[in-house]
Write an enzyme that holds these catalytic residues in place. Structure first.
Site, short mmCIF file in Angstrom:
data_model
loop_
_atom_site.label_atom_id
_atom_site.label_comp_id
_atom_site.label_asym_id
_atom_site.label_seq_id
_atom_site.Cartn_x
_atom_site.Cartn_y
_atom_site.Cartn_z
N MET A 74 -39.37 -31.05 15.32
CA MET A 74 -38.39 -30.40 16.22
C MET A 74 -38.56 -28.90 16.18
O MET A 74 -37.69 -28.15 15.77
CB MET A 74 -36.97 -30.83 15.81
N GLY A 75 -39.74 -28.45 16.63
CA GLY A 75 -39.98 -27.02 16.81
C GLY A 75 -39.68 -26.68 18.25
O GLY A 75 -38.84 -27.33 18.90
N ARG A 76 -40.42 -25.69 18.77
CA ARG A 76 -40.17 -25.25 20.14
C ARG A 76 -40.42 -26.37 21.15
O ARG A 76 -39.62 -26.62 22.04
CB ARG A 76 -41.06 -24.05 20.47
N ILE A 77 -41.56 -27.07 20.99
CA ILE A 77 -41.90 -28.12 21.97
C ILE A 77 -40.95 -29.31 21.80
O ILE A 77 -40.47 -29.88 22.79
CB ILE A 77 -43.38 -28.54 21.83
N ARG A 132 -50.89 -33.93 17.08
CA ARG A 132 -52.28 -34.00 16.64
C ARG A 132 -52.61 -35.46 16.30
O ARG A 132 -51.80 -36.17 15.70
CB ARG A 132 -52.53 -33.11 15.43
N GLU A 185 -61.76 -36.43 18.77
CA GLU A 185 -61.77 -36.14 20.21
C GLU A 185 -63.12 -35.57 20.61
O GLU A 185 -63.66 -34.73 19.89
CB GLU A 185 -60.66 -35.14 20.54
N HIS A 214 -56.12 -35.01 25.84
CA HIS A 214 -55.55 -33.79 25.23
C HIS A 214 -55.27 -32.72 26.29
O HIS A 214 -55.89 -31.65 26.28
CB HIS A 214 -56.47 -33.26 24.13
C1 DGY Z 1 -52.13 -26.99 21.42
O1 DGY Z 1 -52.24 -25.97 22.13
O2 DGY Z 1 -52.29 -26.95 20.20
C2 DGY Z 1 -51.69 -28.27 22.00
O3 DGY Z 1 -52.46 -29.30 21.58
C3 DGY Z 1 -51.44 -28.22 23.50
O4 DGY Z 1 -52.19 -29.14 24.24
#
Ligand code: DGY
Length: 325
Positions: free
Chosen positions: A156-159, A239, A268, A287
């Protein structure tokens, strides 16, 4: 004073880099969809004062130790698990990331992924395009409601808070787990802090926005998926390596959870033969969390300004992850 040298590890728009080009010797890997080969990166870093890097570039101790002039690494991402922070700190190399400018865009994608997975949008669109749509049916491609369900956000940070804000618009109950309490999200969004187990056991949607650290690696494993509701949907836009993908595959195949929406993977790009990609209840994206034109532009500009501040203007970077000594 001699101009500093900067290496940019992917082709980026010239117009955005022009102020940097005017002030430094700028070298760029000219491919957009092909990462710079390791040897080329090592060679370029060895002669560089600054690097503008992608999240797919490994900026490890070996590279840092072979880059005696390096002062700053500006990473085009909010995450920085591709960079050895300890090695950078030891050598006094400043690391910068791109927080804030991508928050809302990444939250949009996270919520879109949740919706696409819940309402089986990719399957449904393919169904039409493949000419399978012959008749309307009462339960044809029926999915799971989103409104009035419980969303459990881990990270629960900014995003996370921006995702919670969207969830409130859908009358969802918001629970969350985090290293520390987010009182702002509790007060403004009615988010309720719970333990990890309670989040897993209660949420209809378990959303991971975790960064990759030694503590979070493999956190979503066999035991975690077993604790989730059988009709739960797992979303990962943080991640990939916080998930044990074999365990996730097992949980999906055994019906321990209903579906998964994944924007990130252990490795990835994920290979097209990966077992997870064979499951119709998996929505997989390459991603693209922060990938809107406007936001990518702001991220590039922020990297540029961080490099200029450190290398040319003698000022502090705008968004440092580590400070110089
Ligand atoms: C990031 O910038 O670290 C995120 O993965 C956004 O896609």
């Amino acid at each position: 004073m001699a101009k500093p040298t900067v290496f940019v590890t992917r082709r980026l728009p010239n117009a955005l880099l022009q102020p940097l080009k005017d002030a430094v010797h700028l070298h760029m890997w000219e491919e957009e969809l092909e990462p710079v080969p390791r040897e080329t990166l090592l060679e370029a870093a060895a002669a560089a004062d600054g690097l503008l890097t992608m999240l797919s570039d490994r900026i490890d101790r070996a590279l840092i130790e072979r880059a005696p002039r390096l002062k700053v690494v500006a990473n085009l991402a909010v995450g920085f698990d591709n960079i050895d922070l300890a090695a950078c700190e030891e050598r006094g190399v400043i690391v910068c990331n791109t927080p804030d400018v991508l928050t809302e865009t990444t939250a949009d994608l996270t919520f879109a992924l949740l919706m696409a997975t819940a309402r089986r949008l990719i399957e449904a669109a393919d169904y039409v395009k493949n000419g399978q749509w012959k008749e309307w049916g009462p339960y044809l491609l029926a999915g799971k409601d989103i409104h009035h369900q419980t969303i459990g956000i881990f990270g629960m940070g900014r995003i996370g808070a921006a995702v919670a804000k969207r969830a409130k618009g859908f009358d969802m109950d918001v629970i969350y787990h985090n290293r520390s309490r987010n009182e702002k999200a509790e007060k403004e969004l009615g988010a309720r802090y719970v333990g990890f187990d309670e989040l897993l056991e209660t949420a209809d949607y378990v959303v991971s926005l975790l960064p990759l650290t030694e503590e979070t690696r493999g956190l979503f494993g066999r035991a975690a998926f077993k604790k989730m509701k059988k009709d739960a949907i797992f979303i990962n836009a943080g991640r990939g390596a916080v998930v044990d993908e074999d365990a996730l595959y097992e949980a999906l195949v055994q019906g321990e959870i209903a579906a998964a929406g994944l924007d990130v993977f252990q490795r990835e790009p994920i290979g097209k033969d990966h077992p997870l990609l064979k499951l119709k209840q998996v929505v997989a994206l390459p991603h693209i969390g922060s990938a809107s034109v406007a936001t990518r532009t702001k991220m590039i500009e922020l990297c540029r300004e961080n490099l200029l501040n450190v290398l040319v203007r003698g000022q502090s970077p705008l968004t440092p992850v580590t400070a110089s000594r």
